[in-house]
Design a protein around this motif. Structure first.
Motif, short mmCIF file in Angstrom:
data_model
loop_
_atom_site.label_atom_id
_atom_site.label_comp_id
_atom_site.label_asym_id
_atom_site.label_seq_id
_atom_site.Cartn_x
_atom_site.Cartn_y
_atom_site.Cartn_z
N LEU B 75 0.83 -1.21 0.00
CA LEU B 75 0.00 0.00 0.00
C LEU B 75 0.86 1.25 0.00
N SER B 115 -7.13 -1.41 3.47
CA SER B 115 -6.85 -1.19 2.06
C SER B 115 -8.08 -0.63 1.35
N GLU B 116 -9.25 -1.21 1.64
CA GLU B 116 -10.49 -0.72 1.02
C GLU B 116 -10.79 0.73 1.42
N LYS B 119 -8.34 3.08 -0.26
CA LYS B 119 -8.74 3.23 -1.67
C LYS B 119 -9.92 4.17 -1.79
N ASN B 122 -8.89 7.42 -1.45
CA ASN B 122 -7.82 7.74 -2.40
C ASN B 122 -6.58 8.27 -1.69
N SER B 125 -0.78 4.99 1.94
CA SER B 125 -0.47 4.53 3.28
C SER B 125 0.95 4.94 3.65
#
Lengths: 429, 429
Positions: B75, B115-116, B119, B122, B125
């Motif tokens: 990430l 992660s979701e 995302k 936007n 990490s």
């Protein structure tokens, strides 16, 4: 110095020594080691030699079903009282020459000396004498020890004894047959039993004395006791929740040591064997089995000690928060040898200016088994350095002769005066 | 009531449950029992499934030489800090479904949720996340436990670890090859390690709480100690002359129990294994070997206890008139988990209105091994009735979700804020 009398029935020290030398050839080694395990080939050879000696000297040999070897010299009528004299010629592995053998050979010499003296005096005996060589006193090859005398005294069943096996699975029955000593003679219980033995301890050696009389035999009370806790992880399990069987064992073992201390020299306590389950480093033990022995020369002390131990067991279990169960109890009675025989031995010794130190026997002797059925005694001659069950075991020919002469004069007194005075097992005091 | 925040990176409880159900099919039985011994066929199947999940979700799988299985989700940049999350999927024989597996599956779900969320926002990490499944945490098939994490942390030698044998003589090396997990990847040490685990004790269950944070891990000092006495007959040997090794053991065992009592709840002591020689009922023991454990969460307590024990050893030996020798000493350090991670877990839990009970871990966790090389923590969710290592081991789906959500929000915080705040192993207080 008290006046000392000459021997009543003089033994022949050279003949005694020659016989001891001869019997030592069966299983003996140049370094003094003796390997004459009961019912072995060498034991058979020694028995055969003893049997031929019996024949040569006019002793009538009898062999009973457990292989005890008897040689009776008929000096009185067939119904006269019988005084049995002897010990055992089996040895420990890598043992010594004197433990047991001296008792059989001194019996032969003493009975012969009495017989010779009576003949010289043209005198009839008041009793007959019967030399005995007991089977498996040592308990080294077959367990338990004192097997022959225990069967003879009725404390062990004959069939059970014949079925005992050695480490190779060979039974007493087979071994007796192999060496030709599966006898069929019925031998009656004697009216008294006298045994001479090496002391096997250093009490006489340390005090510089030659001769002693065992007056008491120690008894034993043996418990197999299990403390029962609960298996748990030694990590996270809180201390307060643990039920640790070994902790209870620890409390009891410490108490048993205290208990012995509280009874002076008259009580021995031990835990020789301890089995722990599951015996894993990170698991609180769920079970601890203790093999406990209490030993004493006094029946009262033994009973008191057992009562105290029971309290300690309950208290140890409570303190460790575990349960317990007694898995087995074996008792061997404590007792005293025949007072009449003790008195006779002391009188005869005193007459020779010999001290007769009173001793306890803690280990077993055939006379302890026989003590249950007739007046019995064990007398001791000094062991150099107290050694027993070792090739360096040694008793000087002079000390052997002192003991054998006292034995002969005791037998002579019984031949002249009869066995009435020693017939009772009770103390005359 | 404190104000509670919505999840920062919401997990999907249904997806978590589906994954737990799936992984439980490998070695699981209808009654709840789990048989997934490390490197067994079922362990291999569970690993294969996890590997395919890694692929499907874009995690990069790596397998190192001791078979530790890693799945990294990139990430952030390749040189960004790495936060490792996970536990183990091996089980005890006839064990439960949650011990270990929940830590791996919750890591998958939490990293996926983060992660979701990133995302959706936007957002980049600040660190990468790497799920881990350590080899042989349980130590049931191969000893010692924590084998994979210990090799990874450098506390155990790789070659030595590969040569460990199970009860059938099969090595770790052979077993890894058989199931295809003899890896060659070099995996770098992470910047932090976070593990979620079932509590495996009943502290949360009893207080009705869901979540806890292990703040300390207990250390252990283990002695193998021999008391050396002298073999003698338990019959005639005078008590005063005996050198009884078991008596010394008894004194010490009682002292060690006292010692634990003197330190309240902070010290556990035990002697789980005791070897006695010759361990014969009528022989005074010549040797007693004790396997002693001292355990504490405090290094100071452990050191004090060891010093006291040394005095007790000398005193027990003197009292029983025996010698002693220490045959081996093993030390496992007591310590604390990373203060920064503890603080983070407590803050995240507090934000959700969840209590975070501080707990000690006395048994091992992979995070204890990893604690030596990076900031590490183990967090706990409630075990029903405190059961672990048993088919009835159970943690509700709701409690699993609570722990997994806290884990996800901790990872999200690290993704947003970086690992600087938790980089130190030292307390900020």
């Amino acid at each position: 110095m008290p006046e000392t009398k000459p021997p009543a029935a003089p033994i022949d020290p050279a003949r005694l020594k020659a016989m001891m030398d001869k019997v030592s050839t069966f299983g003996g080694e140049p370094n003094g080691a003796m390997n004459r395990l009961t019912l072995s080939k060498t034991d058979g050879q020694a028995r055969d030699w003893l049997g031929s000696w019996f024949r040569d000297q006019g002793f009538e040999q009898q062999i009973d079903a457990i292989g005890n070897q008897f040689g009776k010299l008929p000096l009185a009528g067939a119904n006269a009282p019988v005084v049995m004299v002897g010990s055992h010629i089996d040895s420990q592995p890598n043992g010594g020459r004197f433990d047991g053998a001296l008792g059989v050979i001194s019996a032969c010499e003493a009975v012969l000396a009495v017989s010779e003296r009576l003949k010289a005096e043209n005198r009839l005996s008041a009793c007959n004498f019967q030399v005995v060589n007991w089977t498996n006193e040592e308990g080294a090859r077959f367990q338990p020890s004192l097997l022959g005398s225990s069967v003879f005294a009725g404390a062990a069943e004959l069939e059970w004894a014949l079925d005992r096996k050695d480490g190779d699975g060979v039974t007493v029955r087979q071994s007796l047959a192999e060496i030709g000593y599966a006898g069929t003679d019925k031998v009656a219980r004697p009216d008294a039993l006298i045994e001479l033995h090496i002391e096997g301890d250093d009490k006489l050696f340390k005090t510089g004395e030659t001769f002693g009389v065992f007056t008491r035999y120690w008894g034993a009370t043996k418990y197999r006791l299990a403390f029962l806790g609960q298996q748990a992880h030694t990590g996270p399990t809180p201390m307060a929740l643990r039920k640790d069987a070994v902790l209870a064992a620890a409390y009891l073992i410490a108490d048993l040591k205290e208990l012995a201390g509280a009874h002076g020299l008259d009580l021995h306590t031990s835990v020789g064997r301890l089995e722990v389950f599951p015996n894993s480093p990170n698991t609180v033990p769920s079970e601890a089995v203790l093999f406990i022995e209490l030993r004493s020369g006094s029946p009262e002390t033994l009973a008191e000690a057992e009562a105290s131990m029971k309290e300690s067991i309950a208290s140890a279990a409570a303190k460790a928060n575990v349960g317990y169960e007694v898995r087995s109890i074996d008792r061997r009675r404590a007792g005293g040898f025949a007072p009449g025989l003790i008195k006779l031995a002391e009188q005869v010794a005193a007459g020779k200016g010999q001290s007769a130190r009173r001793l306890d026997t803690i280990g077993g002797h055939d006379a302890v088994a026989m003590s249950e059925v007739c007046p019995s005694i064990v007398m001791a001659v000094r062991s150099q350095n107290g050694v027993i069950h070792h090739p360096t075991e040694f008793t000087t020919p002079e000390d052997q002769a002192v003991g054998t002469q006292i034995l002969a004069d005791m037998l002579y007194a019984l031949a002249c005066d009869g066995v009435q005075s020693i017939a009772s097992k009770e103390s005359s005091a």
